[in-house]
Scaffold this active site. Structure first.
Site, mmCIF file in Angstrom:
data_model
loop_
_atom_site.group_PDB
_atom_site.id
_atom_site.type_symbol
_atom_site.label_atom_id
_atom_site.label_comp_id
_atom_site.label_asym_id
_atom_site.label_seq_id
_atom_site.Cartn_x
_atom_site.Cartn_y
_atom_site.Cartn_z
ATOM 1 N N GLY A 46 3.579 5.210 2.674
ATOM 2 C CA GLY A 46 3.777 4.151 1.472
ATOM 3 C C GLY A 46 2.633 4.142 0.354
ATOM 4 O O GLY A 46 1.545 4.523 0.723
ATOM 5 N N GLN A 51 -2.117 0.560 -6.250
ATOM 6 C CA GLN A 51 -2.917 1.779 -5.802
ATOM 7 C C GLN A 51 -3.225 2.969 -6.765
ATOM 8 O O GLN A 51 -4.227 3.708 -6.616
ATOM 9 C CB GLN A 51 -2.354 2.436 -4.461
ATOM 10 C CG GLN A 51 -2.300 1.331 -3.269
ATOM 11 C CD GLN A 51 -1.793 2.037 -2.120
ATOM 12 O OE1 GLN A 51 -0.557 2.122 -1.954
ATOM 13 N NE2 GLN A 51 -2.607 2.492 -1.242
ATOM 14 N N CYS A 91 -4.708 3.371 5.266
ATOM 15 C CA CYS A 91 -4.253 2.933 3.890
ATOM 16 C C CYS A 91 -4.953 3.725 2.977
ATOM 17 O O CYS A 91 -5.847 4.219 2.923
ATOM 18 C CB CYS A 91 -4.798 1.436 3.404
ATOM 19 S SG CYS A 91 -4.346 1.189 1.652
ATOM 20 N N LEU A 92 -4.079 4.533 2.073
ATOM 21 C CA LEU A 92 -4.491 5.424 1.263
ATOM 22 C C LEU A 92 -5.505 5.127 0.316
ATOM 23 O O LEU A 92 -6.643 5.987 -0.171
ATOM 24 C CB LEU A 92 -3.353 6.129 0.159
ATOM 25 C CG LEU A 92 -2.344 6.811 1.049
ATOM 26 C CD1 LEU A 92 -1.009 7.218 -0.101
ATOM 27 C CD2 LEU A 92 -2.819 8.099 1.821
ATOM 28 N N HIS A 133 2.971 -3.993 4.596
ATOM 29 C CA HIS A 133 1.509 -3.246 3.928
ATOM 30 C C HIS A 133 1.663 -3.308 2.425
ATOM 31 O O HIS A 133 0.801 -3.504 1.871
ATOM 32 C CB HIS A 133 1.048 -2.073 4.768
ATOM 33 C CG HIS A 133 0.118 -1.344 4.347
ATOM 34 N ND1 HIS A 133 -0.946 -1.280 5.182
ATOM 35 C CD2 HIS A 133 -0.458 -0.991 3.006
ATOM 36 C CE1 HIS A 133 -2.273 -0.711 4.504
ATOM 37 N NE2 HIS A 133 -1.706 -0.252 3.186
ATOM 38 N N GLU A 134 2.666 -2.641 2.135
ATOM 39 C CA GLU A 134 2.945 -2.217 0.490
ATOM 40 C C GLU A 134 3.215 -3.612 -0.321
ATOM 41 O O GLU A 134 2.534 -4.004 -1.329
ATOM 42 C CB GLU A 134 4.109 -1.368 0.317
ATOM 43 C CG GLU A 134 3.767 0.099 1.003
ATOM 44 C CD GLU A 134 2.316 0.640 0.691
ATOM 45 O OE1 GLU A 134 1.765 0.414 -0.457
ATOM 46 O OE2 GLU A 134 1.857 1.248 1.622
ATOM 47 N N HIS A 137 -0.034 -5.197 -0.721
ATOM 48 C CA HIS A 137 -0.959 -4.840 -2.092
ATOM 49 C C HIS A 137 -0.235 -5.203 -3.309
ATOM 50 O O HIS A 137 -1.104 -5.697 -4.103
ATOM 51 C CB HIS A 137 -0.422 -3.051 -2.007
ATOM 52 C CG HIS A 137 -1.411 -2.286 -1.128
ATOM 53 N ND1 HIS A 137 -2.515 -2.230 -1.314
ATOM 54 C CD2 HIS A 137 -1.196 -1.408 -0.466
ATOM 55 C CE1 HIS A 137 -3.121 -1.447 -0.735
ATOM 56 N NE2 HIS A 137 -2.130 -0.801 0.118
HETATM 57 ZN ZN ZN Z 1 -2.444 0.500 1.356
#
Ligand code: ZN
Length: 165
Positions: A46, A51, A91-92, A133-134, A137
């Site tokens: 995701g 991000q 998380c990226l 999670h997204e 963000h």
């Molecule tokens: Zn993340």
């Protein structure tokens, strides 16, 4: 298509709220395509627009095994959460950090697809976790905010060692 730079750790853009998208224009479409490209290039499940440094309420995700089912959710709104899930997340934007985070098991969420058509998703497990999670963000929250205070402090120390403030 291009792979975008993923903002990491203490980048202020990760702490800002994304703005609602009012129309899907050529620029928005390009952003969506680039976000999907970036998601696959990073082996993520995701990605939220914050991000990649864009404060627009857009998330892309793919929880399929063959990684060939990209999904887009524009202006997502969580409608319902039920049950509990306590699983490891990464998380990226926080490479190398994997921690168990409390989430709801069941999620009902609405938003718009890439054609700006309304969609409602009801899901459990991995997909539910990724969407929670997204959407965090987009609110300027990151997964470590969901940890108990002591754990969070320890992790922040570790993050400072990875990348000095
Ligand atoms: Zn993340």
């Amino acid at each position: 298509m291009s792979v975008l730079e993923i903002k990491k750790f203490n980048d202020p853009v990760l702490r800002k709220k994304a703005k609602l998208v009012h129309a899907i224009n050529a620029e928005t479409k390009k952003l969506i395509v680039d976000m999907i490209e970036t998601l696959y290039a990073s082996n993520g499940v995701g990605l939220a627009a914050n991000q990649v440094g864009r404060l627009q309420s857009i998330i892309v995700f793919d929880v399929s095994e063959n990684r060939a089912n990209p999904m887009v959710l524009v202006n997502p709104v969580v409608l319902e959460k039920k049950g509990r899930l306590f699983e490891e997340e990464g998380c990226l934007s926080f490479p190398g950090i994997n921690v168990k985070v409390r989430r709801a098991r069941y999620l009902k969420i609405k938003g718009l697809d890439y054609r700006f058509k309304p969609v409602t998703i009801e899901t459990e497990g991995l997909c539910s976790r990724v969407l929670q999670h997204e959407t965090d963000h987009l609110e300027g929250k990151v997964f470590i905010d969901r940890l108990p205070l002591i754990k969070r402090i320890k992790l922040l120390k570790k993050i400072r060692k990875i990348k000095p403030v």
